[in-house]
Every structure is written in C-alpha cells, then in structure tokens.
Design a protein around this motif. Structure first.
Motif, PDB file in Angstrom:
ATOM      1  N   MET A 287       0.822  -1.356   0.300  1.00  0.00           N
ATOM      2  CA  MET A 287      -0.415  -0.136  -0.331  1.00  0.00           C
ATOM      3  C   MET A 287       0.505   0.842  -0.323  1.00  0.00           C
ATOM      4  N   ILE A 288       2.265   1.138   0.773  1.00  0.00           N
ATOM      5  CA  ILE A 288       2.327   2.105   0.823  1.00  0.00           C
ATOM      6  C   ILE A 288       3.174   2.812  -0.622  1.00  0.00           C
ATOM      7  N   ILE A 289       3.903   1.592  -0.497  1.00  0.00           N
ATOM      8  CA  ILE A 289       4.601   1.810  -2.264  1.00  0.00           C
ATOM      9  C   ILE A 289       3.560   2.147  -3.324  1.00  0.00           C
ATOM     10  N   PHE A 290       2.457   2.454  -3.525  1.00  0.00           N
ATOM     11  CA  PHE A 290       1.476   2.824  -4.327  1.00  0.00           C
ATOM     12  C   PHE A 290       1.191   4.099  -3.155  1.00  0.00           C
ATOM     13  N   LEU A 291       1.594   4.317  -2.931  1.00  0.00           N
ATOM     14  CA  LEU A 291       0.872   5.897  -2.079  1.00  0.00           C
ATOM     15  C   LEU A 291       1.977   7.032  -2.562  1.00  0.00           C
ATOM     16  N   GLY A 292       3.419   6.085  -2.427  1.00  0.00           N
ATOM     17  CA  GLY A 292       4.643   6.797  -2.441  1.00  0.00           C
ATOM     18  C   GLY A 292       4.689   7.432  -4.034  1.00  0.00           C
TER      19      GLY A 292
ATOM     20  N   SER B  37      -1.664   6.494 -15.541  1.00  0.00           N
ATOM     21  CA  SER B  37      -2.879   5.820 -15.194  1.00  0.00           C
ATOM     22  C   SER B  37      -3.180   4.252 -15.212  1.00  0.00           C
ATOM     23  N   LEU B  38      -3.111   4.108 -16.297  1.00  0.00           N
ATOM     24  CA  LEU B  38      -3.082   2.309 -17.267  1.00  0.00           C
ATOM     25  C   LEU B  38      -2.637   1.679 -15.838  1.00  0.00           C
ATOM     26  N   ALA B  39      -0.907   2.308 -16.127  1.00  0.00           N
ATOM     27  CA  ALA B  39      -0.233   1.006 -15.497  1.00  0.00           C
ATOM     28  C   ALA B  39      -0.618   1.355 -13.609  1.00  0.00           C
ATOM     29  N   SER B  40      -1.063   2.426 -13.556  1.00  0.00           N
ATOM     30  CA  SER B  40      -1.011   2.501 -11.748  1.00  0.00           C
ATOM     31  C   SER B  40      -2.024   1.541 -11.844  1.00  0.00           C
ATOM     32  N   ALA B  41      -3.482   1.327 -13.093  1.00  0.00           N
ATOM     33  CA  ALA B  41      -4.159   0.586 -12.638  1.00  0.00           C
ATOM     34  C   ALA B  41      -3.624  -0.594 -12.536  1.00  0.00           C
ATOM     35  N   PHE B  42      -3.019  -1.617 -13.461  1.00  0.00           N
ATOM     36  CA  PHE B  42      -1.866  -2.589 -13.351  1.00  0.00           C
ATOM     37  C   PHE B  42      -1.551  -2.554 -11.708  1.00  0.00           C
ATOM     38  N   LEU B  43      -0.803  -1.915 -11.974  1.00  0.00           N
ATOM     39  CA  LEU B  43       0.251  -2.529 -10.551  1.00  0.00           C
ATOM     40  C   LEU B  43      -0.708  -2.212  -8.791  1.00  0.00           C
ATOM     41  N   ILE B  44      -2.370  -1.547  -8.577  1.00  0.00           N
ATOM     42  CA  ILE B  44      -2.811  -2.054  -8.394  1.00  0.00           C
ATOM     43  C   ILE B  44      -4.086  -3.012  -7.979  1.00  0.00           C
ATOM     44  N   PHE B  45      -3.812  -3.359  -9.378  1.00  0.00           N
ATOM     45  CA  PHE B  45      -4.894  -5.018 -10.227  1.00  0.00           C
ATOM     46  C   PHE B  45      -3.666  -5.762  -9.066  1.00  0.00           C
TER      47      PHE B  45
ATOM     48  N   LEU C 225       2.407 -10.900  -9.357  1.00  0.00           N
ATOM     49  CA  LEU C 225       3.324 -10.321  -9.875  1.00  0.00           C
ATOM     50  C   LEU C 225       3.365 -10.120 -11.041  1.00  0.00           C
ATOM     51  N   ALA C 226       3.491  -9.817 -12.255  1.00  0.00           N
ATOM     52  CA  ALA C 226       3.549  -9.950 -12.794  1.00  0.00           C
ATOM     53  C   ALA C 226       2.768  -8.672 -13.568  1.00  0.00           C
ATOM     54  N   LEU C 227       1.371  -8.320 -12.770  1.00  0.00           N
ATOM     55  CA  LEU C 227       0.845  -6.796 -13.108  1.00  0.00           C
ATOM     56  C   LEU C 227       2.054  -6.501 -12.438  1.00  0.00           C
ATOM     57  N   PHE C 228       2.143  -6.090 -11.286  1.00  0.00           N
ATOM     58  CA  PHE C 228       3.002  -5.472 -10.062  1.00  0.00           C
ATOM     59  C   PHE C 228       4.331  -4.946 -10.916  1.00  0.00           C
ATOM     60  N   VAL C 229       4.673  -5.795 -11.805  1.00  0.00           N
ATOM     61  CA  VAL C 229       5.852  -5.473 -11.916  1.00  0.00           C
ATOM     62  C   VAL C 229       5.615  -5.137 -13.912  1.00  0.00           C
ATOM     63  N   VAL C 230       4.778  -5.198 -14.390  1.00  0.00           N
ATOM     64  CA  VAL C 230       4.338  -4.885 -15.529  1.00  0.00           C
ATOM     65  C   VAL C 230       3.691  -2.734 -14.786  1.00  0.00           C
ATOM     66  N   GLY C 231       3.896  -2.582 -13.882  1.00  0.00           N
ATOM     67  CA  GLY C 231       3.312  -0.864 -13.380  1.00  0.00           C
ATOM     68  C   GLY C 231       4.327  -0.885 -13.158  1.00  0.00           C
ATOM     69  N   ILE C 232       5.103  -1.566 -12.198  1.00  0.00           N
ATOM     70  CA  ILE C 232       7.366  -0.754 -11.638  1.00  0.00           C
ATOM     71  C   ILE C 232       7.459  -0.844 -13.561  1.00  0.00           C
ATOM     72  N   GLY C 233       7.519  -1.553 -14.414  1.00  0.00           N
ATOM     73  CA  GLY C 233       8.290  -1.287 -14.928  1.00  0.00           C
ATOM     74  C   GLY C 233       7.234  -0.231 -16.675  1.00  0.00           C
ATOM     75  N   PHE C 234       6.472   0.443 -15.941  1.00  0.00           N
ATOM     76  CA  PHE C 234       5.802   0.853 -16.484  1.00  0.00           C
ATOM     77  C   PHE C 234       6.671   2.518 -16.021  1.00  0.00           C
ATOM     78  N   LYS C 235       6.947   3.058 -15.373  1.00  0.00           N
ATOM     79  CA  LYS C 235       7.610   4.000 -14.905  1.00  0.00           C
ATOM     80  C   LYS C 235       9.019   4.382 -14.692  1.00  0.00           C
ATOM     81  N   LEU C 236       9.305   2.519 -14.672  1.00  0.00           N
ATOM     82  CA  LEU C 236      10.517   2.277 -15.286  1.00  0.00           C
ATOM     83  C   LEU C 236      11.415   2.867 -16.843  1.00  0.00           C
ATOM     84  N   ALA C 237      10.449   2.620 -17.448  1.00  0.00           N
ATOM     85  CA  ALA C 237      10.196   2.629 -18.895  1.00  0.00           C
ATOM     86  C   ALA C 237      11.326   1.336 -19.323  1.00  0.00           C
TER      87      ALA C 237
END
Lengths: 649, 482
Positions: free
Chosen positions: B131-136, B169-177, B209-221
């Motif tokens: 949760m804190i990860i997502f908040l940050g 936002s799309l990426a955040s959606a993946f991350l929270i999912f 895990l896969a969706l989490f990695v996708v979300g972070i992967g977007f932020k990391l580009a």
C-alpha cells in the motif's frame, strides 16, 4: 635497490609527460601562438627521452639480477593488496615493467619520436590544424609508451588500442581527402581485428593463470600445458600480424601512407608497426613453450619479408615503396623473434628505426619541395637539385640494403646468422633472397628519383628545407651510419643489456657471432639486386622493354599486390554492404525516406494534443503496453510451472 | 519513539520526509505572500529543504529501523536512494530557477510540486508494504503529470502531460491490480507476508507479481512499456525531464530491488521475465537512440537502456548485486543530471538547446560546456576513467555470477554498449569536428547551471578514477528476507 625513488617515479613521469603535453596543448593551445603548441609537444617528448636515458643508465648499472623492475602505482597500493580494479577473482594493478626490452623500445620511441616531432615543426608549418597534429603526436607517444611499459596484458591492450586510435587519427589527418579517411578507417578495422586476437589471448591467459600480470604468468608458464600455450600464442600472433602489417592483414599499411610523412616515419615505420615484434618478444616465455605458435610466427614473418619485397619492386609511389619495404623489414624482425633470436630482432628494430625514419624524412623533404608530388615517374635527376635529401636517402638505402659498415649490415646479418645457428636453412634462404629484392627495389627507387636522366616532373615549387627539418635528418644520417656499431665482431654491446629480460629463455645467443659465409651471401645477394636495378634503370638498353613484355602478367600480379585487397573487397565488403542496404530497404523505409519523414514528424508534433489523441497515437502506445502485459503475464505463468502451479492455492 | 493508535512511530526515521514536507508547505506559503521578484527564494527554500533533509539523515547512519508497523523501512538501502532523490531534487531546482514567466506555470506551484514529487520518491524508497509503495508512486506520479504540462505555452508540453497521465493511469491500474492479487494470495500487505507466499507460488500470486512488475516497468520505462518516454521527455520542461530521468527511475528501482530481495531473496528465478524485459530495453533503448535528432528524446531512449543495465544488478545474487546497481545508479544520476545541466546552461532558460543540429562545432565555440557534455556522454557509454565504466564493470561481474540469464544479460549489455558508443561518439565527434561555426554562439552562462554541471562532472570523474570511495556501499543492505 628495488625501492629507490628514481626508479619508482621516473617510469610514471616518462609515461605521462607526453599525455600531459597533449592535454596542455588541448587546453591552452587555442589561446597561445601555434609555435607554443609545437614547443610543448617537443619538450614533452624530449623530457621523456632524457628521463628514459637516465632510467636506462640506472637500470643497466645494476646487477643483472636486479635489472627487471615491476613498478606499481600508486606505490603504497602494492603493499596493501589494493588494486586498480578488483573483481574477484580478477585483480588488476597499474603496474609498469622496466627491463632491457622495454627500455630499448622506450629509447627509440622517445628518441626517434623526438627527432620526428622536431622535423614536423617545419614539415607541418602549412597545415591548418598544426596544434591538433602535435596533440595527436603526443597522444601517440603516450599510447606507445604505455604499450611497451605495461606490466600486464590489460594495460598492454590499452596502449595497443591507443596507438591504433592515434594511428587512425593521424592517417586521416587530411580529413578533406576521401582517400585519407578511407585509409584511416581501413587501418582501424584491421587493427581492431588484431585487438580482438589479443583479447582472446587474454581470456585464455586468465582462464589458465588467473592473472594477467606478466610476472605471475611468466613465472609458471609451463602450468598451462603446450596446447593452451599454442592457442594463446596464435591469438597473440593475430594481434601482432594486424599491428605489424604482416600477411594476411597487411593491406592497411600501404594505404596508411595517406597520412602526413612525419606520421609515416614515426608510426608506420619506426615504432608502432614494430609493436608486433615487441609483443612476441615480450611474450617469449609463452612462445618458448609453444613450438607450433612460434613456428607460425617465423613462417608469417619470413613470408611477409619475401612477398612484401616482391611487391615493392613495381610500385611507383615513393612512400608506398618505403611502406612495402617496412613490411618486409618487420617481416625480418618477426622471423627473428619467431625462431627465438629475440636479441637479433630487437637489434634490427633499433637500426631499422634509424634508417627507415631517415628514408621517410628524406622522402618528406622531396615531397615537400615538389609540392606534394609522390610519383617517382615524375621525379628524376633530383640528386643535383636536392643534394641534402640525396645524401640522406643514399645513407638510408645503404643501411637498409645491409652494406658494410652501415647499421643495417650488422642487424640483418645478426638475424640471418641466427637463422643458420638455430638450424633454419630454408628460412635463411628466403631471408637472403629477400636481401637481393631489397637492394633491387631500393636502388630502383634511388635511381628513378635522383638519376635516370633529368627531371621529368612539372615546374617544381621550392618550399625550401628549414633547419628544424634538416637537423633531425642530419642526426639520423649519423645514427643510420654508426647505429649498428654497438654490436661488432668481438664486442656485443646489446645482449648484456637484454640478457636480464630474456633470462628465462634458452635460445639467447650473443650477437657477435659472425660467420663470413652468411655475410658474403647477404652482400652478394644485395649486389645482384643492385646490378639488376643498375642495368634496368641506369643503362637504357633493349633489355628493359623486352623484360617488361615477357613479365607483364607477373608485373600485374605484383602491381596489384597479389590481388589481396580485391579479394577482401569481394569476400567481405560487397556482401556486407549488400546485406546492409537490403536491410535498410526492407526493414527501415524511413531511413531511405529520411529527411522527408523527419520534417513530417516535426510538423505533426506542432499539432495540438487533441488531434494526436484522435489520430490514435496514445491508443497505439496503450495497445503496445497491453500486448506487453499479455506477453509478460504469459511468461511469468509459464516459467512458474504453468498449470501445475495454477492449481496451487 | 511514540505510539499512536497502537503503532510505534520512529520520528528520526521519518525526519527527512517531514523536513522536506515542511519545505514544500513553506514554499506554498511564501508563494501566497511574495512578489514576482522573490521567485528565486522559492527555489532556494526547496534546495535548503533538500539539504536539510539530507542532514537529518546523518544521525540515522548505522541504525536501521522499521517503523509504522513494519510498513516503512529506514535502512542503508533507502538512505542511498534518498540521497540520489535529494540530489536530483536540488539539481532540478537549480536548473528550474532559470525559468521565466513566459515559460508558464507559477513558480510556487512548480517548486512545491517538485518537492512533493521527491517526497513521493522517498516514500517509495522506504516502502516495505504494497500500500505504501502505491501511495508513494501516486504522489510522485501525480506531481509529475502536472509538472510535465508546466511548459504549457508550448503545445508539446501539453501533449506530454496528456500522454503521461493517460498511460501512467493505465500503469497504475496494473500496479494496484497486481498488488490486490498479491494481497489476495498472501493474506497480507507487507512484503514479508508476500515473501511467505512466494515459497509456494499460486497462479494468483504469479499473476499478481506479473502485473506488479508491469506497473513498475512502466514507471521505469522498461521496453515494451517505454513508448511514452520520447514524447514525454521531449515535451516536458527541461528540468522536469531531468527529474523524470533520474528521480522516477531511482524510486522505482528502489521498489523493484526491495521487492526482489525481500520477497525472493537469493532465488530470483521467478523473475526471469524481468530479465527478458531488461534485455529488450537495452536493445530498444540503444538502437532507438541512433536516429534521434533531439537530445531530450535521445537521452530518453538512453535512459531506457540504462535502466536495462541496472536490472542486471538485480539478477546478480545478494548484496553484491545491489551494490553494483547502487553504484551504477549514482553514476547514472550524476551523468544524466550533468548532461541536462549542460543543455540548461546552453539554453539559458530560453529556447531549449535540444536540437542536435546545434551541436556540431560546439567545442570551438563553447569549449567547457562541450568538454563537460563529452565527459557525460563518455560516462553513459562506459569509457574508462568515468563513473559509467566502473559501474558497467560491476554489473557485468554480477551478470556473470547469475547463470545463463545473467550471461544473456551480459552479452546484451556489451552489445548495447557498442551501439551506444556509436550514438554518443557521433555527437562528441560532431562537437569536436572542425566544422566552421555556423550557428550562433550560445551565450548561456548562468551560475546555477554551472554549479550543476560542475557537480555532475566532478562526481563522474571522482567515481570513475577512485571508485573505491564508494566502498561505503559495499557491506550493503539490511533488506534481505528477515
């Protein structure tokens, strides 16, 4: 005394003086008079030379057991097991190795290097990039010093690459001439092939010894076993062949003559191209235990010596003749170190540096005075017009042909003599035959340039010969004359100096072993070549046209340098270029449509964001993301064990 | 330590974030009352806040704590990333101080948003809870969505903001999912709980895990989630782009690294698809950079590749891998910020000096900026005597120790480096080629830019020549599975 301060600090200072010179020129050069740049460059090399002489005297006055120094920087690190790079299990220190072998090279690199720097002061005077030239020249001296002073293979490779870079920059120095740029690129590519060879050798060395340091490798060289050492030797040879322009990677050197003449004298005659000889001599503990690789070295050297000499016989460009001559002479040196006659190879390197630099600088005076003319068919009769260049060229030619008592006589005979002593009669025969060819092409060159009727060229421009050009040439005349006298029958002044560096080799014979037969055979062969050149070029008779006609196919073969270049062109260049253009056409239409597409894109970007959204760009990005998500998800699930894991919890 | 609703709070551990928050609030207050002439003061407060936050970290050294019921960690690992974030915040504020009124946006909002974005990054660096990860992440992202559009007089800036917010936002959606699925499969939000579930991975867990990695992967580009980078980097204001290129990556890498080591420990084989993403990124980033004519776009592609390199450090086993990653991150931050600072220096707050057509012959006109730029490019390409070289060496060593995937990563790293040598070498060559000066001489000479350039150059050289100074990070990390 291994720890005294002078021997600790001098190598470092010698090495970095030229680099400092380059940096100073680069930083303050544009703000001061161009002469200051030249002065800085000259002083840097002169300082390095003076220190090298002092260091050499210091080392040679030590007991033989103390003549091999390994100096680590910073000095405190060695004691505390600190390293420049520490990636377990690999540790690399910044260590320099000072012994007879490296000192011999250092003396020539800084000494002859300084003379050529001095010569360039006058020769390059008209150049628009005067400062840049001297900065590059200092860079070269630094890289070359690093190459010969390095205490392990990693720093050797850094120097090795550095001289390649400097060579590339200086060959292409006249960057407005496409031929010079093409030649520079060719030299770089061929040299990189050699660099890869050395890297492969380093990988093998590390795999077998766990170290790249000379000290550690050479101390237990037998631990690796003969097959491994043979492979290491072969890969090192690849590096040597590329750098020293030996068969079959030799084609870059004649083209490298596109560089300014001082560059040809320094890099492509006296110093850099002999790096291959140095490498084999430096790695001699490996070659001593790798008979097959050593044999390959000797054969490559012998073949190059002979074939390059044959090509030199039909060239018309004064510098190209000298280039093929250089290849041929380096062939001698490679041959010598290949059979284990390391001292003889080093000796020939020293004298060759003197007389080949002299020949190039004399040629430079001619070219300078004829306004850039290099074709000897447009020369002739220059002996009276340029007497100083003539005498210089004559001394160089006599030394190169090995005429007593010029320097080349002693060193070439040392090699030929060692070939017989070490029982290589076939190699000796080729070496002696090459001596005949050498005399032929050199006197052909001398006659066509300085005699053979009158001047055939257009009206010459008199650039004059300034003192900064004639003084180094005069000094080199002296050196080419007496440089060989350090080794005369009954007195060998070189071997004792080298002995400590080669203490671990069995074939280190003294050089003062002269046999009359070898000398007479070599002199006789030279005489044959001289007479042939004299009859064909100074005695116009029916002989020459007849010979020309009947030998036309051979002439064509030689004039095209055995079609090696053409073969490489069809074998490598054409397929690669075809493939590349096909790829460009089919895979990357934008590369072809280049400019238009770029303009269109810029215009599009100026449009507002809403239009972009409607045009679907963001949607396309989103889609690409979604496809990525699906693929990543599938991969995660697949690698996690597929359906079995899905039933898990 | 105080207890609050049954949760113990370690105030010293939160001090850096609190100090920075105070600075952000102060900026907004001052902006309310100040005149346009006090513009510089706003940025100054931000810089002082960053310095102050850095100082409050000094007493923390050597005392790793986990606070807020295990949701937030303050340890050597988070400190390092915090320092990178604070440094990039300070540099970004320095460069931003050259902004003029016609560039758009109020300086107060601009500076405060930058500070809040950095706080978001610091929350991510210490987050030990999904949760804190997502908040940050959201705090960081929301601030940046606005900042990307802060150059709104230019259409490209608006375009960048819109694209960033939609795709982000799309990426955040993946991350929270993904986080939700991980929570579902492990029964807890803390990374320790997720770690417990990782030993017997279920389909739910792997999907999460896969969706989490996708979300972070977007932020990391990471490729293929990189498509937004060139447009957003090109359109955003220069200083914001610099912040994106460094701070966002640093914070996201912190999350990824902590998740990797807390959840998987020494057996990272379940993350193999991530290595594949790194490989694709190194190739896409370097090859994509070849044909760019805009330096901001080029550095965008370059950052894609650089993140790919840094992921190699994750593939390496144990603290050594993290220390390689950390070294490279610092090197990357120094060089990238430095390169942007040179651009800012030349642009001098005016027209952005991003067109590569303006660089040929630069060395003759502006020798020092050109030399600095060359140094940064050399470091990005990994030439010896620069920080980038040693960083790559460390990463390569980590790859070698990581089995077949590591080998593939290493080979790609080397191939990518060769391609990038061409990309950067070409520009340096152009700058130093002897082209007659055609363009006008850029006159920019602002002190803040010079400070940023000098800091970057000094750091790049020091880390390149004396990498052992970084040894403080060697006995790294206290984030292994507890």
């Amino acid at each position: 005394m291994m720890t005294d301060t002078f021997a600790q600090t001098a190598p470092f200072t010698i090495l970095f003086l030229p680099l400092l010179g380059m940096l100073v020129i680069a930083v303050v050069g544009p703000r001061v008079h161009r002469a200051a740049s030249a002065a800085i460059a000259n002083l840097a090399v002169l300082g390095a030379f003076a220190l090298t002489v002092a260091l050499a005297l210091d080392v040679w006055h030590r007991p033989p057991s103390d003549q091999v120094l390994t100096v680590t920087y910073p000095p405190a690190w060695a004691a505390h097991q600190q390293f420049w790079a520490h990636i377990p299990p690999l540790t690399v220190s910044f260590e320099l190795r000072i012994d007879g072998l490296s000192l011999a090279w250092m003396l020539i690199v800084t000494g002859v290097g300084f003379l050529i720097h001095l010569y360039s002061v006058g020769y390059m005077l008209d150049s628009r990039w005067y400062r840049t030239f001297f900065a590059y020249m200092n860079l070269f001296i630094f890289a070359m010093l690093l190459l010969v002073m390095a205490g392990n293979f990693l720093w050797l490779l850094v120097g090795w690459g550095g001289v390649g870079l400097a060579s590339y920059l200086l060959i292409g120095f006249d960057m407005h001439r496409p031929a010079a740029v093409a030649a520079a690129r060719k030299a770089l590519i061929m040299n990189v092939i050699g660099d890869v060879g050395i890297m492969l050798a380093m990988f093998l060395l590390f795999a077998h010894f766990g170290s790249l340091s000379y000290k550690e490798i050479f101390a237990n060289v037998t631990a690796a076993g003969t097959p491994a050492l043979n492979w290491i030797g072969i890969w090192l040879l690849l590096g040597a062949v590329a750098k020293s322009a030996q068969l079959p990677l030799h084609t870059w050197l004649p083209d490298a003559m596109e560089g300014p003449t001082p560059v040809s004298a320094l890099i492509h005659a006296a110093t850099m191209v002999t790096a291959g000889v140095y490498l084999v001599a430096r790695a001699h503990p490996i070659y001593d235990h790798a008979p097959a690789a050593a044999q390959a070295v000797a054969v490559v050297g012998c073949a190059t010596a002979f074939f390059a000499a044959t090509i030199g016989c039909v060239q018309y460009d004064i510098k190209r003749v000298l280039a093929y001559s250089t290849m041929s002479q380096i062939g001698y040196m490679v041959l010598a170190v290949g059979v284990g006659a390391y001292a003889a190879g080093t000796f020939h390197f020293i004298t060759h540096a003197f007389f080949k630099a002299l020949l190039f600088m004399a040629a430079g005076i001619i070219i300078h005075n004829l306004g850039g003319e290099q074709d000897i068919r447009n020369m002739g009769g220059l002996a009276r017009r340029l007497p100083f260049a003539f005498w210089a060229f004559l001394v160089g030619t006599l030394a190169l042909c090995g005429v007593f008592p010029f320097s080349g006589f002693f060193s070439k005979d040392a090699i030929l003599d060692q070939l017989l002593v070490l029982h290589h009669p076939v190699l000796w025969a080729f070496g002696t035959a090459t001596a005949a060819l050498t005399a032929y092409y050199m006197f052909r060159l001398l006659f066509m340039t300085f005699f053979t009727g009158g001047f055939r060229g257009k009206a010459q421009t008199h650039a004059g010969t300034v003192a900064s050009m004639s003084v180094p040439v005069a000094l080199l005349i002296g050196l080419a004359l007496v440089g060989g006298w350090i080794v005369v029958p009954g007195h060998d002044g070189l071997t004792p100096l080298l002995r400590a560096a080669f203490a671990d080799t069995g074939t280190m014979a003294a050089l003062d072993h002269f046999s009359g037969i070898v000398s007479l055979a070599a002199l006789g062969a030279g005489l044959v070549g001289f007479v042939a050149a004299y009859l064909l070029y100074e005695r116009p008779s029916g002989l020459r046209p007849t010979l020309r006609r009947s030998l036309q196919p051979v002439r064509n073969l030689l004039a095209n340098a055995y079609y090696v270049d053409a073969t490489y062109h069809w074998l490598f260049e054409v397929p690669v270029l075809t493939l590349a253009s096909d790829i460009a056409r089919y895979l990357d239409p934008e590369a072809v449509a280049g400019g238009a597409a770029a303009v269109a894109r810029t215009a599009t970007a100026a449009g507002d964001a809403v239009r972009l959204w409607e045009a679907g760009y963001v949607r396309r990005y989103g889609l690409s993301m979604l496809v990525g998500v699906v693929i990543v998800l599938a991969l995660f699930l697949y690698l996690a064990g597929g359906t079995a894991a899905l039933g898990g919890r | 330590m105080t207890a609050f609703a049954g949760v113990t709070i370690s105030w010293p551990a939160l001090a850096p974030i609190l100090v920075l928050t105070g600075a952000g609030l102060l900026i907004m207050l001052v902006d309310l009352v100040s005149r346009a002439t006090l513009r510089g003061l706003l940025y100054g407060i931000g810089i002082l806040g960053a310095v102050g936050a850095g100082l409050t970290m000094l007493p923390l050294y050597g005392h790793s704590v986990t606070t807020l019921a295990g949701a937030f960690a303050s340890d050597r690992f988070s400190w390092l990333f915090d320092l990178v974030l604070l440094g990039s915040l300070a540099v970004t504020l320095l460069l931003s101080s050259l902004r003029r009124a016609e560039d758009g946006g109020s300086p107060g909002a601009y500076a405060a948003l930058l500070v809040f974005a950095a706080i978001g990054g610091m929350v991510m660096a210490g987050a030990a809870n999904l949760m804190i990860i997502f908040l940050g992440l959201e705090q960081l992202s929301l601030a940046l969505y606005v900042l990307a559009g802060m150059g709104y007089p230019r259409a490209a800036s608006q375009e960048a903001a819109l694209k960033y917010v939609l795709l982000g936002s799309l990426a955040s959606a993946f991350l929270i999912f993904g986080s939700a699925l991980l929570y579902g499969s492990s029964g807890g939000l803390s990374l320790d709980a997720v770690h417990a579930a990782a030993s017997v991975p279920s389909g739910l867990f792997v999907t999460g895990l896969a969706l989490f990695v996708v979300g972070i992967g977007f932020k990391l580009a990471l490729a293929p989630f990189h498509s937004w980078v060139p447009d957003v980097y090109e359109g955003s204001p220069l200083a914001v782009t610099a912040f994106m290129a460094v701070a966002v990556k640093a914070a996201s890498l912190a999350v990824l690294a902590r998740v990797t080591y807390v959840v998987f420990g020494h057996d990272t084989s379940a993350l193999a698809p991530l290595w594949l993403l790194a490989i694709i990124s190194m190739l896409v980033g370097n090859v994509g950079a070849i044909r760019q004519r805009n330096l901001k776009r080029l550095l965008g592609y370059s950052s894609i590749a650089q993140v790919g390199y840094m992921v190699v450090g994750l593939a390496g086993v144990g603290p050594q891998g993290l220390s390689a990653l950390a070294f490279y991150l610092v090197a990357y931050a120094l060089t990238t910020l430095g390169a942007f600072a040179v651009m800012a220096l030349l642009a001098d707050g005016g027209e952005e000096y991003a067109d590569l057509g303006a660089y040929p012959g630069l060395a003759a006109r502006r020798p020092w900026p050109a030399a600095a730029m060359a140094l940064f490019f050399f470091s990005l390409a990994g030439i010896p005597a620069t920080a980038g070289f040693y960083g790559k060496l460390l990463l390569l060593a980590e790859g070698l120790a990581a089995g077949p995937w590591g080998l593939a990563l290493d080979v790609t790293l080397v191939v990518g480096t060769v391609v990038s040598l061409y990309v950067y070498g070409k520009i340096v060559w152009d700058m130093y080629s002897f082209t007659e000066p055609e363009a006008v001489v850029p006159t920019g000479n602002a002190l803040p830019s010079w400070v940023a350039v000098a800091a970057g150059a000094l750091g790049t050289l020091v880390l390149g020549l004396a990498p052992q100074l970084f040894a403080m990070s060697q006995p790294f990390l206290s984030v292994g599975p507890r």
